[in-house]
Each structure stands twice: as C-alpha cells, then as structure tokens.
Design a protein around this motif. Structure first.
Motif, PDB file in Angstrom:
ATOM      1  N   LEU A 128       7.675   1.468  -8.614  1.00 57.49           N
ATOM      2  CA  LEU A 128       7.542   2.782  -9.249  1.00 57.49           C
ATOM      3  C   LEU A 128       6.272   3.490  -8.806  1.00 57.49           C
ATOM      4  O   LEU A 128       6.270   4.699  -8.565  1.00 57.49           O
ATOM      5  CB  LEU A 128       7.586   2.642 -10.770  1.00 57.49           C
ATOM      6  N   LEU A 129       5.181   2.749  -8.691  1.00 59.10           N
ATOM      7  CA  LEU A 129       3.949   3.351  -8.190  1.00 59.10           C
ATOM      8  C   LEU A 129       4.041   3.694  -6.705  1.00 59.10           C
ATOM      9  O   LEU A 129       3.483   4.697  -6.258  1.00 59.10           O
ATOM     10  CB  LEU A 129       2.764   2.402  -8.421  1.00 59.10           C
ATOM     11  N   ALA A 130       4.733   2.868  -5.946  1.00 57.94           N
ATOM     12  CA  ALA A 130       4.823   3.076  -4.500  1.00 57.94           C
ATOM     13  C   ALA A 130       5.600   4.331  -4.138  1.00 57.94           C
ATOM     14  O   ALA A 130       5.316   4.964  -3.114  1.00 57.94           O
ATOM     15  CB  ALA A 130       5.457   1.863  -3.828  1.00 57.94           C
ATOM     16  N   ILE A 131       6.573   4.704  -4.967  1.00 57.33           N
ATOM     17  CA  ILE A 131       7.350   5.895  -4.624  1.00 57.33           C
ATOM     18  C   ILE A 131       6.717   7.178  -5.144  1.00 57.33           C
ATOM     19  O   ILE A 131       7.171   8.261  -4.811  1.00 57.33           O
ATOM     20  CB  ILE A 131       8.815   5.779  -5.128  1.00 57.33           C
ATOM     21  N   SER A 132       5.663   7.041  -5.945  1.00 61.21           N
ATOM     22  CA  SER A 132       4.956   8.241  -6.388  1.00 61.21           C
ATOM     23  C   SER A 132       4.058   8.735  -5.251  1.00 61.21           C
ATOM     24  O   SER A 132       3.548   7.945  -4.462  1.00 61.21           O
ATOM     25  CB  SER A 132       4.135   7.952  -7.645  1.00 61.21           C
ATOM     26  N   PRO A 133       3.863  10.039  -5.150  1.00 59.74           N
ATOM     27  CA  PRO A 133       3.078  10.571  -4.029  1.00 59.74           C
ATOM     28  C   PRO A 133       1.589  10.252  -4.108  1.00 59.74           C
ATOM     29  O   PRO A 133       0.897  10.333  -3.097  1.00 59.74           O
ATOM     30  CB  PRO A 133       3.308  12.078  -4.119  1.00 59.74           C
ATOM     31  N   MET A 134       1.089   9.865  -5.257  1.00 59.76           N
ATOM     32  CA  MET A 134      -0.343   9.603  -5.399  1.00 59.76           C
ATOM     33  C   MET A 134      -0.743   8.180  -5.009  1.00 59.76           C
ATOM     34  O   MET A 134      -1.910   7.875  -4.900  1.00 59.76           O
ATOM     35  CB  MET A 134      -0.776   9.858  -6.856  1.00 59.76           C
ATOM     36  N   PHE A 135       0.217   7.287  -4.825  1.00 55.68           N
ATOM     37  CA  PHE A 135      -0.086   5.880  -4.542  1.00 55.68           C
ATOM     38  C   PHE A 135       0.597   5.464  -3.250  1.00 55.68           C
ATOM     39  O   PHE A 135       1.814   5.311  -3.219  1.00 55.68           O
ATOM     40  CB  PHE A 135       0.393   4.997  -5.705  1.00 55.68           C
ATOM     41  N   PRO A 136      -0.147   5.270  -2.174  1.00 58.39           N
ATOM     42  CA  PRO A 136       0.462   4.830  -0.910  1.00 58.39           C
ATOM     43  C   PRO A 136       0.811   3.343  -0.954  1.00 58.39           C
ATOM     44  O   PRO A 136       0.042   2.487  -0.530  1.00 58.39           O
ATOM     45  CB  PRO A 136      -0.617   5.128   0.127  1.00 58.39           C
ATOM     46  N   GLY A 137       1.972   3.028  -1.494  1.00 60.64           N
ATOM     47  CA  GLY A 137       2.349   1.653  -1.784  1.00 60.64           C
ATOM     48  C   GLY A 137       2.448   0.740  -0.583  1.00 60.64           C
ATOM     49  O   GLY A 137       1.992  -0.398  -0.630  1.00 60.64           O
ATOM     50  N   ILE A 138       3.025   1.207   0.505  1.00 62.42           N
ATOM     51  CA  ILE A 138       3.185   0.343   1.677  1.00 62.42           C
ATOM     52  C   ILE A 138       1.832   0.009   2.286  1.00 62.42           C
ATOM     53  O   ILE A 138       1.583  -1.140   2.658  1.00 62.42           O
ATOM     54  CB  ILE A 138       4.122   1.003   2.710  1.00 62.42           C
ATOM     55  N   ILE A 139       0.948   0.976   2.342  1.00 61.56           N
ATOM     56  CA  ILE A 139      -0.387   0.729   2.888  1.00 61.56           C
ATOM     57  C   ILE A 139      -1.146  -0.244   1.992  1.00 61.56           C
ATOM     58  O   ILE A 139      -1.797  -1.167   2.480  1.00 61.56           O
ATOM     59  CB  ILE A 139      -1.149   2.058   3.060  1.00 61.56           C
ATOM     60  N   ALA A 140      -1.053  -0.059   0.671  1.00 61.45           N
ATOM     61  CA  ALA A 140      -1.723  -0.971  -0.264  1.00 61.45           C
ATOM     62  C   ALA A 140      -1.172  -2.384  -0.126  1.00 61.45           C
ATOM     63  O   ALA A 140      -1.929  -3.355  -0.150  1.00 61.45           O
ATOM     64  CB  ALA A 140      -1.556  -0.465  -1.694  1.00 61.45           C
ATOM     65  N   TYR A 141       0.142  -2.517   0.029  1.00 63.76           N
ATOM     66  CA  TYR A 141       0.760  -3.829   0.175  1.00 63.76           C
ATOM     67  C   TYR A 141       0.256  -4.521   1.450  1.00 63.76           C
ATOM     68  O   TYR A 141      -0.098  -5.705   1.429  1.00 63.76           O
ATOM     69  CB  TYR A 141       2.285  -3.697   0.223  1.00 63.76           C
ATOM     70  N   LEU A 142       0.198  -3.787   2.548  1.00 61.31           N
ATOM     71  CA  LEU A 142      -0.265  -4.369   3.804  1.00 61.31           C
ATOM     72  C   LEU A 142      -1.730  -4.774   3.735  1.00 61.31           C
ATOM     73  O   LEU A 142      -2.115  -5.827   4.258  1.00 61.31           O
ATOM     74  CB  LEU A 142      -0.033  -3.386   4.947  1.00 61.31           C
ATOM     75  N   ILE A 143      -2.556  -3.961   3.082  1.00 57.51           N
ATOM     76  CA  ILE A 143      -3.970  -4.312   2.935  1.00 57.51           C
ATOM     77  C   ILE A 143      -4.118  -5.563   2.075  1.00 57.51           C
ATOM     78  O   ILE A 143      -4.887  -6.470   2.411  1.00 57.51           O
ATOM     79  CB  ILE A 143      -4.759  -3.126   2.353  1.00 57.51           C
ATOM     80  N   LEU A 144      -3.368  -5.635   0.977  1.00 57.11           N
ATOM     81  CA  LEU A 144      -3.418  -6.840   0.134  1.00 57.11           C
ATOM     82  C   LEU A 144      -2.919  -8.063   0.887  1.00 57.11           C
ATOM     83  O   LEU A 144      -3.446  -9.162   0.726  1.00 57.11           O
ATOM     84  CB  LEU A 144      -2.602  -6.626  -1.144  1.00 57.11           C
ATOM     85  N   TRP A 145      -1.912  -7.886   1.730  1.00 59.78           N
ATOM     86  CA  TRP A 145      -1.386  -8.986   2.531  1.00 59.78           C
ATOM     87  C   TRP A 145      -2.482  -9.556   3.428  1.00 59.78           C
ATOM     88  O   TRP A 145      -2.617 -10.764   3.603  1.00 59.78           O
ATOM     89  CB  TRP A 145      -0.211  -8.493   3.345  1.00 59.78           C
ATOM     90  N   LEU A 146      -3.293  -8.676   3.999  1.00 62.93           N
ATOM     91  CA  LEU A 146      -4.373  -9.123   4.870  1.00 62.93           C
ATOM     92  C   LEU A 146      -5.525  -9.753   4.096  1.00 62.93           C
ATOM     93  O   LEU A 146      -6.149 -10.704   4.568  1.00 62.93           O
ATOM     94  CB  LEU A 146      -4.899  -7.942   5.692  1.00 62.93           C
ATOM     95  N   LEU A 147      -5.823  -9.234   2.909  1.00 70.94           N
ATOM     96  CA  LEU A 147      -6.972  -9.710   2.150  1.00 70.94           C
ATOM     97  C   LEU A 147      -6.697 -10.967   1.335  1.00 70.94           C
ATOM     98  O   LEU A 147      -7.616 -11.757   1.105  1.00 70.94           O
ATOM     99  CB  LEU A 147      -7.476  -8.608   1.213  1.00 70.94           C
ATOM    100  N   MET A 148      -5.473 -11.151   0.895  1.00 68.22           N
ATOM    101  CA  MET A 148      -5.168 -12.302   0.044  1.00 68.22           C
ATOM    102  C   MET A 148      -5.046 -13.566   0.881  1.00 68.22           C
ATOM    103  O   MET A 148      -4.524 -13.552   1.990  1.00 68.22           O
ATOM    104  CB  MET A 148      -3.868 -12.057  -0.734  1.00 68.22           C
ATOM    105  N   LYS A 149      -5.530 -14.667   0.315  1.00 68.97           N
ATOM    106  CA  LYS A 149      -5.488 -15.941   1.032  1.00 68.97           C
ATOM    107  C   LYS A 149      -4.066 -16.457   1.114  1.00 68.97           C
ATOM    108  O   LYS A 149      -3.251 -16.247   0.240  1.00 68.97           O
ATOM    109  CB  LYS A 149      -6.356 -16.963   0.306  1.00 68.97           C
ATOM    110  N   ASP A 150      -3.800 -17.178   2.184  1.00 65.51           N
ATOM    111  CA  ASP A 150      -2.504 -17.804   2.393  1.00 65.51           C
ATOM    112  C   ASP A 150      -2.328 -18.956   1.403  1.00 65.51           C
ATOM    113  O   ASP A 150      -3.292 -19.683   1.133  1.00 65.51           O
ATOM    114  CB  ASP A 150      -2.436 -18.313   3.835  1.00 65.51           C
TER     115      ASP A 150
END
Length: 64
Positions: free
Chosen positions: A38-60
């Motif tokens: 729901l947040l990702a489809i709103s224009p104020m929250f770039p969901g895909i970019i946030a997901y990719l950044i979290l993917w890189l920052l979070m430990k495996d």
C-alpha cells in the motif's frame, strides 16, 4: 554499512526483506507485506527503491 536486521531465511517471497522486518519486530509478515505494498503504490513512497536499498543493507540470513 549493515543494519542489525537480518533477512528472513524461512519467511520470504522475493529476498526476505519484509519477512525479516516482520520477524525482527514480531509482526505478522502478511500484514507487513500488505502495508508495504500500500505504501509502495502511493506516490510519496518509492517502494521498489526502498526495497532494493533494504536488500543491500540487511544481512544475509546465512551470516547469522
């Protein structure tokens, strides 16, 4: 830079990012995914970019 939240090894759909956040805060993963979508489809929250950044920052999960 790594943050102290691990991606989920068991509760994953794509990379385990949302599942890892849900496990860390002891939330229901399905509700967390729904809120993220729901947040990702709103224009104020770039969901895909946030997901990719979290993917890189979070430990495996294999590192823990």
């Amino acid at each position: 830079m790594k943050i102290n939240i691990h991606r989920s090894a068991t509760n994953r759909v794509l990379a385990g990012v949302i599942g890892g956040i849900a496990e860390h805060f002891n939330w229901n993963a399905n509700i967390t995914r729904l809120v993220f979508v729901l947040l990702a489809i709103s224009p104020m929250f770039p969901g895909i970019i946030a997901y990719l950044i979290l993917w890189l920052l979070m430990k495996d999960p294999a590192e823990s």
